[in-house]
Design an enzyme around this catalytic site. Structure first.
Site, PDB file in Angstrom:
ATOM      1  N   CYS A 122       0.796  -1.242   0.000  1.00  0.00           N
ATOM      2  CA  CYS A 122       0.000   0.000   0.000  1.00  0.00           C
ATOM      3  C   CYS A 122       0.823   1.283   0.000  1.00  0.00           C
ATOM      4  CB  CYS A 122      -1.013   0.009   1.141  1.00  0.00           C
ATOM      5  SG  CYS A 122      -0.271  -0.039   2.769  1.00  0.00           S
ATOM      6  N   CYS A 130      -3.428  -2.616  -0.759  1.00  0.00           N
ATOM      7  CA  CYS A 130      -2.359  -3.526  -0.344  1.00  0.00           C
ATOM      8  C   CYS A 130      -2.096  -4.637  -1.360  1.00  0.00           C
ATOM      9  CB  CYS A 130      -2.690  -4.122   1.019  1.00  0.00           C
ATOM     10  SG  CYS A 130      -2.968  -2.866   2.280  1.00  0.00           S
ATOM     11  N   LYS A 195      -5.566  -8.649  11.643  1.00  0.00           N
ATOM     12  CA  LYS A 195      -5.467  -7.207  11.382  1.00  0.00           C
ATOM     13  C   LYS A 195      -6.850  -6.719  10.974  1.00  0.00           C
ATOM     14  CE  LYS A 195      -3.149  -3.730   8.593  1.00  0.00           C
ATOM     15  NZ  LYS A 195      -2.091  -3.450   7.619  1.00  0.00           N
ATOM     16  N   ARG A 205      -1.660   6.669   7.917  1.00  0.00           N
ATOM     17  CA  ARG A 205      -1.816   6.874   6.469  1.00  0.00           C
ATOM     18  C   ARG A 205      -1.311   8.248   6.066  1.00  0.00           C
ATOM     19  NH1 ARG A 205      -7.456   3.402   6.052  1.00  0.00           N
ATOM     20  NH2 ARG A 205      -6.437   1.437   6.649  1.00  0.00           N
ATOM     21  N   ARG A 217     -10.451  -0.810   2.992  1.00  0.00           N
ATOM     22  CA  ARG A 217      -9.709  -2.073   3.049  1.00  0.00           C
ATOM     23  C   ARG A 217     -10.570  -3.223   3.588  1.00  0.00           C
ATOM     24  NH1 ARG A 217      -5.048   0.323   1.803  1.00  0.00           N
ATOM     25  NH2 ARG A 217      -3.882   1.672   3.222  1.00  0.00           N
ATOM     26  N   GLU A 233      -7.900 -16.868  11.526  1.00  0.00           N
ATOM     27  CA  GLU A 233      -6.793 -16.209  10.815  1.00  0.00           C
ATOM     28  C   GLU A 233      -5.452 -16.599  11.449  1.00  0.00           C
ATOM     29  OE1 GLU A 233      -6.275 -14.522   8.212  1.00  0.00           O
ATOM     30  OE2 GLU A 233      -8.107 -13.500   7.595  1.00  0.00           O
ATOM     31  N   LYS A 248      -3.819  -6.548  15.676  1.00  0.00           N
ATOM     32  CA  LYS A 248      -3.689  -5.127  15.362  1.00  0.00           C
ATOM     33  C   LYS A 248      -5.043  -4.549  15.006  1.00  0.00           C
ATOM     34  CE  LYS A 248      -1.757  -2.128  11.963  1.00  0.00           C
ATOM     35  NZ  LYS A 248      -1.214  -2.018  10.662  1.00  0.00           N
ATOM     36  N   SER A 274      -1.123   3.871  15.259  1.00  0.00           N
ATOM     37  CA  SER A 274      -0.980   5.331  15.202  1.00  0.00           C
ATOM     38  C   SER A 274      -2.099   6.077  15.922  1.00  0.00           C
ATOM     39  CB  SER A 274      -0.902   5.767  13.737  1.00  0.00           C
ATOM     40  OG  SER A 274      -2.022   5.308  13.007  1.00  0.00           O
ATOM     41  N   TYR A 313       4.848   3.293  18.955  1.00  0.00           N
ATOM     42  CA  TYR A 313       5.534   4.574  18.711  1.00  0.00           C
ATOM     43  C   TYR A 313       6.024   5.176  20.020  1.00  0.00           C
ATOM     44  CZ  TYR A 313       3.177   3.788  14.318  1.00  0.00           C
ATOM     45  OH  TYR A 313       2.750   3.206  13.160  1.00  0.00           O
TER      46      TYR A 313
HETATM   47  C1  PBG Z   1       0.295  -1.384   5.885  1.00  0.00           C
HETATM   48  C2  PBG Z   1       0.191  -1.033   7.331  1.00  0.00           C
HETATM   49  C3  PBG Z   1      -0.704  -0.157   7.980  1.00  0.00           C
HETATM   50  C4  PBG Z   1      -0.301  -0.108   9.314  1.00  0.00           C
HETATM   51  C5  PBG Z   1       0.781  -0.982   9.448  1.00  0.00           C
HETATM   52  N1  PBG Z   1       1.049  -1.566   8.218  1.00  0.00           N
HETATM   53  C6  PBG Z   1      -1.769   0.695   7.452  1.00  0.00           C
HETATM   54  C7  PBG Z   1      -3.017   0.146   6.950  1.00  0.00           C
HETATM   55  O1  PBG Z   1      -3.280  -1.050   6.924  1.00  0.00           O
HETATM   56  O2  PBG Z   1      -3.785   0.993   6.472  1.00  0.00           O
HETATM   57  C8  PBG Z   1      -0.931   0.733  10.375  1.00  0.00           C
HETATM   58  C9  PBG Z   1      -0.068   1.122  11.512  1.00  0.00           C
HETATM   59  C10 PBG Z   1      -0.561   2.226  12.353  1.00  0.00           C
HETATM   60  O3  PBG Z   1      -1.687   2.732  12.238  1.00  0.00           O
HETATM   61  O4  PBG Z   1       0.238   2.644  13.209  1.00  0.00           O
HETATM   62  N2  PBG Z   1      -0.702  -2.196   5.392  1.00  0.00           N
END
Ligand code: PBG
Length: 326
Positions: A122, A130, A195, A205, A217, A233, A248, A274, A313
């Site tokens: 992505c 992705c 995820k 993003r 997504r 999964e 996640k 994030s 982070y």
């Molecule tokens: C890539 C990816 C993402 C994150 C980690 N790997 C973004 C998404 O799936 O949109 C998110 C990490 C975060 O929000 O800190 N696919």
């Protein structure tokens, strides 16, 4: 035995006593620091929605990593911001791609630091999805070949662990067989197994410039109310060869972490994403919460839920606080 013989407050009466009976511990060894790398020299560009997070060029990153090493943080996970995006995400598996360059430089400077790479398209596709898109749909099986190329190119550049985050079906088996075929039988896969399609990824993003240009997504990331499906999964990734599995985001999904921990016997990672970070930063900057207290409490909560490895982070701050814990 009940009150008054039993008094649970007895073991809470001093800090020393509380430390002695403490059940869960957050350690510096549990942490992985996510990092955004970009082309150029001397770049340290702030991510506005994530105070304290930057896009680094490789030279600046090498400098920042001195503290990571000094604190004893065991690893980082790298995300690339490419110079060029196209329909097939070709910088994701280019020899001179940003990740490949960064991995080589970091491993050269700090051979003992674990370098994990995020395997996904992505950040590198112009449509921001992705996988490969055909007639508005993300095509699973053609995407697998590109993920294999990404993983091989990361590992041949020196990556210690690959972490596929794309959520295509069959990607773990595809990546395992590709790595094995190249002789990389000892490189572990940390699978982003459960995820979820989450609103908590918003600030990432912006940081990675990876928002989907159309749609969302939800056809590949999980539907957030589902728990049984998360276990499926995880189980299928395990059967396909995952060495570490990940949940996640972290905080809204601690039930999944606990269930998975009770069900499977492999290391569990959680990605404190994030949006979770930004919420804490925003409230702390207003003086509404105590940042150190909140961060240590929620990261320790992840340990209590069964997490072994935390991608966060907050890693540097947390490590500083843990080092000088009062
Ligand atoms: C890539 C990816 C993402 C994150 C980690 N790997 C973004 C998404 O799936 O949109 C998110 C990490 C975060 O929000 O800190 N696919």
């Amino acid at each position: 035995m009940a009150f008054p013989v039993t008094r649970l407050r007895r073991l809470r009466s001093s800090d020393t006593l509380r430390r002695m009976v403490r059940e869960n511990h957050l350690r510096i060894d549990d942490l992985i620091w996510p990092v955004f790398v970009t082309h150029g020299k001397g770049v340290k560009k702030a991510v506005s929605a994530m105070p304290g997070v930057y896009n680094y060029s490789v030279d600046v990153l090498l400098d920042e990593l001195k503290e990571v090493i000094a604190l004893g943080i065991p690893g980082i996970i790298l995300f690339g911001i490419p110079a060029h995006k196209d329909a097939v995400g070709s910088e994701g598996y280019a020899d001179d791609g940003i990740i490949q360059k960064a991995v080589r430089a970091v491993k050269d400077a700090y051979p003992d630091l674990l370098v994990v790479t995020d395997v996904c398209l992505c950040e590198y596709t112009d449509h921001g999805h992705c996988g490969i898109v055909k007639e508005g749909k993300v095509i699973n099986d053609t995407t697998l070949e590109l993920l294999q190329r990404c993983a091989i190119s990361h590992v041949s550049s020196g990556a210690d662990i690959v972490a596929p985050s794309d959520m295509m079906d069959g990607r773990i088996a595809a990546i395992r067989s590709a790595l094995d075929g190249e002789g990389y039988t000892d490189i572990p896969i940390m699978a982003y197994s459960a995820k979820f399609a989450s609103a908590f990824y918003g600030p990432f993003r912006e940081a990675a410039g990876s928002a989907p240009q159309f749609g969302d997504r939800k056809s590949y990331q999980m539907d957030s109310p589902n728990a049984r499906e998360a276990l499926r999964e995880i189980e299928s990734d395990m059967e396909e060869g995952a060495d570490i599995v990940m949940v996640k985001p972290a905080l809204a999904y601690m039930d999944i972490i606990r269930k998975a921990k009770d069900t499977f016997n492999l290391p569990m990672a959680a990605y404190n994403v994030s949006g979770e970070y930004s919420m804490v930063k925003a409230a702390a900057s207003q003086g509404w919460i105590d940042e150190k207290g909140v961060v240590l409490e929620y990261l320790t909560g992840l340990k209590r839920a069964g997490t072994d490895i935390i991608l966060t982070y907050h890693a540097l701050d947390a490590a500083r606080w843990l080092q000088y814990r009062d």
